[in-house]
Design a protein around this motif. Sequence first.
Motif, PDB file in Angstrom:
ATOM      1  N   ARG A  86     -45.551   9.804 -50.959  1.00 31.69           N
ATOM      2  CA  ARG A  86     -46.906   9.436 -51.036  1.00 31.69           C
ATOM      3  C   ARG A  86     -47.552   9.621 -52.535  1.00 31.69           C
ATOM      4  NH1 ARG A  86     -50.851   7.762 -47.523  1.00 31.69           N
ATOM      5  NH2 ARG A  86     -52.773   8.215 -48.292  1.00 31.69           N
ATOM      6  N   LYS A 100     -48.999   5.218 -51.791  1.00 33.24           N
ATOM      7  CA  LYS A 100     -48.000   4.630 -51.106  1.00 33.24           C
ATOM      8  C   LYS A 100     -46.724   5.520 -51.729  1.00 33.24           C
ATOM      9  CE  LYS A 100     -50.583   0.302 -51.162  1.00 33.24           C
ATOM     10  NZ  LYS A 100     -50.664  -0.895 -52.209  1.00 33.24           N
ATOM     11  N   GLU A 125     -44.912  -1.028 -49.694  1.00 29.98           N
ATOM     12  CA  GLU A 125     -46.279  -1.579 -48.730  1.00 29.98           C
ATOM     13  C   GLU A 125     -45.712  -0.718 -47.435  1.00 29.98           C
ATOM     14  OE1 GLU A 125     -48.804  -2.421 -49.876  1.00 29.98           O
ATOM     15  OE2 GLU A 125     -47.911  -3.073 -52.047  1.00 29.98           O
ATOM     16  N   LYS A 126     -46.894  -0.851 -46.386  1.00 30.02           N
ATOM     17  CA  LYS A 126     -46.933  -0.310 -45.247  1.00 30.02           C
ATOM     18  C   LYS A 126     -45.878  -0.515 -44.405  1.00 30.02           C
ATOM     19  CE  LYS A 126     -50.285   1.002 -41.440  1.00 30.02           C
ATOM     20  NZ  LYS A 126     -51.527   0.491 -40.911  1.00 30.02           N
TER      21      LYS A 126
END
Length: 757
Positions: free
Chosen positions: A677, A683, A632-633
């Motif tokens: 990515r 992601k 995740e980010k």
Amino acid sequence: MEALFRKKDLATFLETLKTFPGEITACVTLSAKQAKFDSWPTVNPKLVTTLNELGIEKPYTHQARAINLALSGKNVVVVTPTASGKTLCYNVPVIHSIMEDNSCRALYIFPTKALSQDQLTEISTITNKLGVPISTFTYDGDTPPQERAKVRAAGHVVVTNPDMLHTGILPHHTKWIKLFENLRYIVIDELHTYKGIFGSHLSNVIRRLKRICSFYGSSPTFILCSATISNPLELAEALIEEHVELVAEDGAPRAEKQVLIYNPPLINKELGIRGSSLLATAEIAAQAIANGISTIVFTRSRLNVELLLTYIRNNLRDLRMDENLVSGYRGGYLPNERRKIEKDLKNGNILGVVSTSALELGIDIGSLSLAVIHGYPGSISSAWQQIGRAGRRSGGSAAILVASSNPLDQFIAAKPDYFFGGSPELARINPNNLYIYVDHVKCSAFELNFAQDEPFGKTNPKEVLEYLTQYDVLHFAGSRYFWQSDSFPAQGISLRSATNENYTVIDVTENHKPKVIGEVDRPSAPMLIHPEAIYFHDGKPYQVIELDTKGLRCYVKQVSVDYYTDADLAVRLQVLDVFKEEDQWGLGEVLLSFRPTVYKKIKLMTHENVGYGQIHMDEEEMHTTACWLKLEKQYSEALGEENLSSGLLGVSHLFRAIAPLFLMCDRGDISVHHMVRDPMFEKPVIYIADNVPGGVGLAEGAFMLRQKLINAALEAIESCPCENGCPACTGALGATIRAKAPTKTLLNILRSQADVK
């Protein structure tokens, strides 16, 4: 070389190992254990008397329980260490049943010819002493044609292997009516070897076998034996698709044994380069043999057998010892050569043998004092099988595992608890892999026509039968499917690969006399037999001069070079279907597209890179299964873009290195890829995929064991002595870009996230 160990006993020899330049990272003493006995089950008194005369007065507790279960018609799997007398668990019920009913038959399935020969001797020793006419025969590729009819007609016990059962017995079942009508027992030994593709194939062979037994009116009891793995009962039930009773408490005695892990010296700490494990193994073995210590040396490849044999003999000559005290033993040797080596070992005519896993299994080669294992053999169960080859009938014994520079070897050397603790390995199979399943439905339809709603094992093959009918392989008439193709399906299906699309390797060194020297499965071809690749066969190097991708032929010429080739693949991965998702992890079907781009020339022995070349081949595609980890980010924010890329590279390398420890597979059976990515998830993602068309359950296993993989990867990198990354922890590229710190950071975040949940 100085003869440091000459005429020293085993204990002194092991002490002297401390003077070697490497490091003993573990030395564990397995203490002696007293036997636990039970009374004989209700078997023929004459058989009990004979066993007593052979020195077997009472059975061990596990033997008595297994015999009782088998005689009561219950399927049983026996899981006890090497040399614990598992053979008696099936020989006693089989011999008793034949004594009670002379028409009774048994089928023994062993994974290797050598083991089949050895087990033939075991049962013959009892039956000859018994004086009862029980005919026992091996039926494999070495069985002379003139003897085969006799085996089919008169064999009470037929000893074979999966390949011969697949191609030589089941398709010709009408010649084996007496066997199938009266088949009481099916013995499957060395169960732990039937994993991955091989196990998935064998499960379908068992489906075919049970279908033929049902046709002839028999319903045999299965007796299975295995080395220690985490899921023996699950594997046994998956293999035969029936309920199985587990016997795992070992009643056999054990003499004291020392097990050591030896790591060659670190030559370059920054790069993680160690001394040659091959040379270290040869030196240890030669010194042991020079001291009169009977020794078996294991290595993983045929080429290494020949190299080690050469080095050990050179060392023995330097020590002024007879170089013929050691012999090689591997696949490719003629049957008579193998039998002579086994006999010479038993008789003490030779003191040492260098082998691949061909001698790993339960072949009786007499009393050996020391096992030296060159490199981790690929699974903990295999390692313990090899360790168990020493001290089978003697007092104290020892085993030395010499770690190679392979990342998994270095992980085990640094974290020996994973090796000496309970086995973490899960043996996994997928009998319903579509590529494998369709092939065996074809074979089964050739053997017996299918009724419209007839099952195949626990599956419904109707869709496959209809598909084969559309392509004129089968003909549907009167509610049954009949074989109508001219081909003989089993002949073209290898039990070692998921598809039968193999490249044939043809030696054209002599233009007027081309000859076939081997096969390579299609998924492996881009890495192994691309144009200009060096292909090894029987220790000799060949160069690929042409690859016919349409005709699936590879043409090679023998060359004299001192390097091998290693190709790089460009890989694309696309998720086609999601089966399940938990937290950041997912499991599903994927399309792998790969194309080799360049190859490196790597010098033998020193492993230096001495050149490279471009590869021009079309892209290949493979449908398989994979699990994935999405980041995740917050991971990107915590690490930064550049460090995230380095961390992904390092974690991918560690997963690739460590996953085989838990999945009980070779490193090449899985492929691990990362994307900073990912096009689908947008992601950063790490994928662990089955490197087999259709998959055999390895990705699912990784999905189940994901937390263990993270913990083990973190332990591996924390225990690595390098400063910034090396081939053993982050991979060669990770060492170049100093990936160790970001890899540790990423793994720590992953573990802390899992701990919170």
